[in-house]
Design a protein around this motif. Structure first.
Motif, mmCIF file in Angstrom:
data_model
loop_
_atom_site.group_PDB
_atom_site.id
_atom_site.type_symbol
_atom_site.label_atom_id
_atom_site.label_comp_id
_atom_site.label_asym_id
_atom_site.label_seq_id
_atom_site.Cartn_x
_atom_site.Cartn_y
_atom_site.Cartn_z
ATOM 1 N N GLY A 145 0.808 -1.216 0.000
ATOM 2 C CA GLY A 145 0.000 0.000 0.000
ATOM 3 C C GLY A 145 0.838 1.260 0.000
ATOM 4 N N SER A 146 0.372 2.246 0.773
ATOM 5 C CA SER A 146 1.065 3.545 0.884
ATOM 6 C C SER A 146 1.659 3.647 2.282
ATOM 7 N N PRO A 147 2.919 3.248 2.455
ATOM 8 C CA PRO A 147 3.484 3.171 3.810
ATOM 9 C C PRO A 147 3.910 4.520 4.376
ATOM 10 N N ARG A 148 3.758 4.647 5.704
ATOM 11 C CA ARG A 148 4.281 5.789 6.468
ATOM 12 C C ARG A 148 5.195 5.209 7.536
ATOM 13 N N PHE A 149 6.477 5.530 7.445
ATOM 14 C CA PHE A 149 7.466 4.972 8.367
ATOM 15 C C PHE A 149 7.899 6.032 9.379
ATOM 16 N N VAL A 150 7.898 5.629 10.638
ATOM 17 C CA VAL A 150 8.482 6.462 11.689
ATOM 18 C C VAL A 150 9.552 5.618 12.393
ATOM 19 N N PHE A 151 10.795 6.081 12.337
ATOM 20 C CA PHE A 151 11.892 5.411 13.031
ATOM 21 C C PHE A 151 11.989 5.974 14.445
ATOM 22 N N LEU A 152 12.043 5.096 15.432
ATOM 23 C CA LEU A 152 12.303 5.483 16.823
ATOM 24 C C LEU A 152 13.712 5.011 17.150
ATOM 25 N N TRP A 153 14.520 5.914 17.600
ATOM 26 C CA TRP A 153 15.964 5.671 17.685
ATOM 27 C C TRP A 153 16.425 5.999 19.097
ATOM 28 N N ASP A 154 16.899 4.982 19.785
ATOM 29 C CA ASP A 154 17.357 5.124 21.170
ATOM 30 C C ASP A 154 18.721 5.813 21.190
ATOM 31 N N GLN A 155 18.732 7.058 21.678
ATOM 32 C CA GLN A 155 19.994 7.821 21.739
ATOM 33 C C GLN A 155 20.468 7.991 23.183
ATOM 34 N N SER A 156 19.928 7.168 24.090
ATOM 35 C CA SER A 156 20.255 7.349 25.511
ATOM 36 C C SER A 156 21.715 7.040 25.824
ATOM 37 N N VAL A 157 22.363 6.256 24.979
ATOM 38 C CA VAL A 157 23.822 6.061 25.075
ATOM 39 C C VAL A 157 24.401 6.654 23.801
ATOM 40 N N ALA A 158 25.030 7.791 23.893
ATOM 41 C CA ALA A 158 25.394 8.595 22.725
ATOM 42 C C ALA A 158 26.217 7.817 21.694
ATOM 43 N N GLU A 159 27.236 7.050 22.170
ATOM 44 C CA GLU A 159 28.113 6.368 21.204
ATOM 45 C C GLU A 159 27.356 5.283 20.434
ATOM 46 N N LEU A 160 26.400 4.590 21.123
ATOM 47 C CA LEU A 160 25.599 3.578 20.428
ATOM 48 C C LEU A 160 24.596 4.241 19.499
ATOM 49 N N GLY A 161 24.041 5.370 19.931
ATOM 50 C CA GLY A 161 23.086 6.096 19.096
ATOM 51 C C GLY A 161 23.696 6.460 17.765
ATOM 52 N N ALA A 162 24.963 6.846 17.779
ATOM 53 C CA ALA A 162 25.652 7.197 16.535
ATOM 54 C C ALA A 162 25.817 5.974 15.640
ATOM 55 N N GLU A 163 26.035 4.805 16.252
ATOM 56 C CA GLU A 163 26.204 3.585 15.462
ATOM 57 C C GLU A 163 24.911 3.154 14.786
ATOM 58 N N PHE A 164 23.789 3.641 15.281
ATOM 59 C CA PHE A 164 22.506 3.254 14.686
ATOM 60 C C PHE A 164 22.243 3.987 13.364
ATOM 61 N N LYS A 165 22.917 5.095 13.124
ATOM 62 C CA LYS A 165 22.650 5.889 11.914
ATOM 63 C C LYS A 165 22.848 5.088 10.622
ATOM 64 N N PRO A 166 23.941 4.348 10.461
ATOM 65 C CA PRO A 166 24.091 3.554 9.232
ATOM 66 C C PRO A 166 23.001 2.484 9.088
ATOM 67 N N ALA A 167 22.564 1.937 10.217
ATOM 68 C CA ALA A 167 21.500 0.920 10.169
ATOM 69 C C ALA A 167 20.188 1.541 9.684
ATOM 70 N N ILE A 168 19.859 2.734 10.195
ATOM 71 C CA ILE A 168 18.642 3.429 9.756
ATOM 72 C C ILE A 168 18.710 3.696 8.263
ATOM 73 N N ALA A 169 19.877 4.136 7.766
ATOM 74 C CA ALA A 169 20.044 4.415 6.337
ATOM 75 C C ALA A 169 19.866 3.147 5.504
ATOM 76 N N THR A 170 20.403 2.033 5.981
ATOM 77 C CA THR A 170 20.294 0.763 5.254
ATOM 78 C C THR A 170 18.845 0.301 5.182
ATOM 79 N N ILE A 171 18.151 0.391 6.312
ATOM 80 C CA ILE A 171 16.740 -0.022 6.340
ATOM 81 C C ILE A 171 15.909 0.866 5.420
ATOM 82 N N ALA A 172 16.083 2.174 5.548
ATOM 83 C CA ALA A 172 15.286 3.117 4.762
ATOM 84 C C ALA A 172 15.519 2.926 3.262
ATOM 85 N N ARG A 173 16.766 2.754 2.857
ATOM 86 C CA ARG A 173 17.058 2.568 1.432
ATOM 87 C C ARG A 173 16.469 1.242 0.929
#
Length: 408
Positions: free
Chosen positions: A212-240
């Motif tokens: 159908g017509s998807p609407r995606f909202v990513f929720l990203w845990d940034q409570s540990v800053a160094e891990l939060g930064a590591e999630f950025k490439p994963a979000i990009a991979t999923i979104a692409r």
């Protein structure tokens, strides 16, 4: 009455006319009764309708009799959503002239009209029942909590194939997108478990997300800053990966710990990814409930805004551990669930607690991934999506179902 009129020297032409009318009434009545006996609904109804409208009046046929009983049984079956009762209600009834129109058939309690509706509704209700049955079967396969063995998964796939064959007989269509999901399920049945099974499960979930017509909202845990930064490439991979096979998708992102809107809904994927990359990770309380409520606001479900009929609402939650305030998070999740939002939770690293995440995610949509293989996990999942989509376009429904039936 005609004989009495004749004895009293009433005009002969009037007497003959009365006799002709009486004869026509008798003939129509006999035709109606014969039609009821052989269960020809349209002929019986038309004859009785003519009798009711003539100068010589008959009792209203709608009060009782086989036609009335059939109409009442159809309505009772519709109220109960019972296709078997509806099939029994119209059993044996037919039309001498199928599909013809007549004034008699325009009224709501017309037996012919009810027969036509019931014949269609039997298939619709049967299809609804089968669809629910096959969905329950497939959901059981993809839910890791069911802990099915490979042999049990294969048996369930064979059962699903049998149900789908019945659905096809009723006019249901096995589209390439649905075929792809079945092939992804087959991949899970043929996997050796562990990472391979998780990839097959995620590729199936991705196919469902992209319908159908998807609407995606990513929720990203940034409570540990160094891990939060590591999630950025994963979000990009999923979104692409999602963008490659979806149409007209909207992208939004919320970082939480504390909760912040990183990107409002946009159709511009590159702008979305730039916003994610540029976001400076904070470190704070990982209150998932607040993030869920913020995501609900981004979907604009409380506003009087037109949403596409085929809109698919998906939250992709990436976290390094268990959310704080899990009871509140579960409560916020239930609200989203009731609004038809799919929630996928991805726990990253050794501290991720699957049992906790399952309380705030859709059934079968919790994944645990090691930090070191986070990006490659999603890359492999979307390679699998591409594979099954390609295969689904080259194989017909019968070939797909044969693969499921021969999965053992």
């Amino acid at each position: 009455a005609a004989n009495a009129a004749e004895a009293h020297k009433v005009d002969e032409s009037a007497v003959n006319k009365a006799r002709a009318e009486a004869s026509a009434v008798k003939q129509r009545w006999q035709t109606a009764q014969e039609a009821i006996a052989r269960r020809a609904v349209d002929t019986a109804e038309v004859m009785l309708w003519k009798l009711k409208g003539g100068r010589i009046r008959m009792d209203d046929w709608r009060r009782d009799g086989p036609l009335r009983e059939m109409v009442d049984a159809v309505r009772d079956a519709e109220a109960a959503q019972d296709w078997q009762a509806m099939q029994k209600a119209i059993e044996g009834w037919h039309e001498d002239k199928p599909g013809t129109s007549h004034d008699a058939f325009q009224v709501e309690d017309s037996p012919t009209r009810n027969l036509r509706i019931a014949a269609q509704r039997v298939n619709e209700l049967r299809l609804m029942e089968l669809r629910q049955e096959v969905n329950e079967t497939l959901n059981g396969i993809k839910d890791p909590a069911s802990q099915l063995s490979q042999a049990e998964v294969r048996a369930e796939l064979q059962r699903a194939a049998h149900i789908i064959r019945e659905m096809l007989k009723l006019g249901w269509e096995l589209t390439p997108a649905k075929s792809a999901r079945l092939l992804a399920m087959l991949g899970k049945a043929q996997s050796d478990g562990g990472r391979e099974a998780s990839i097959a499960r995620l590729s199936n979930a991705a196919l469902q997300m992209m319908e159908g017509s998807p609407r995606f909202v990513f929720l990203w845990d940034q409570s540990v800053a160094e891990l939060g930064a590591e999630f950025k490439p994963a979000i990009a991979t999923i979104a692409r990966g999602l963008h490659e096979h979806s149409r007209g998708a909207l992208w939004a992102c919320i970082a939480y710990g504390p909760a912040e809107v990183v990107q409002e809904p946009t159709r511009d994927l590159e702008h979305f990814l730039s916003s994610v990359e540029a976001h400076p990770c904070s470190a704070g309380s990982a209150a998932l409930a607040k993030a869920f409520r913020a995501a609900k606001d981004l979907f604009k479900l409380d506003q009087k805004e037109e949403h596409p009929a085929d809109e698919q609402r998906v939250i992709i939650h990436i976290t390094r551990g268990s959310p704080e305030g899990s009871k509140e998070a579960h409560k916020a999740f239930r609200v989203l669930q009731e609004l038809g939002v799919m929630v996928v939770s991805i726990g990253v690293g050794k501290d991720a607690k699957v049992e906790s995440l399952m309380k705030s995610a859709s059934a079968g949509l919790v994944f645990k991934v090691e930090t070191s293989s986070l990006v490659s996990f999603f890359q492999d999942a979307f390679k699998d999506v591409t594979r099954v989509l390609k295969a689904s376009k080259s194989k017909g429904p019968d070939e797909i179902l044969q693969l499921l039936e021969n999965s053992s």
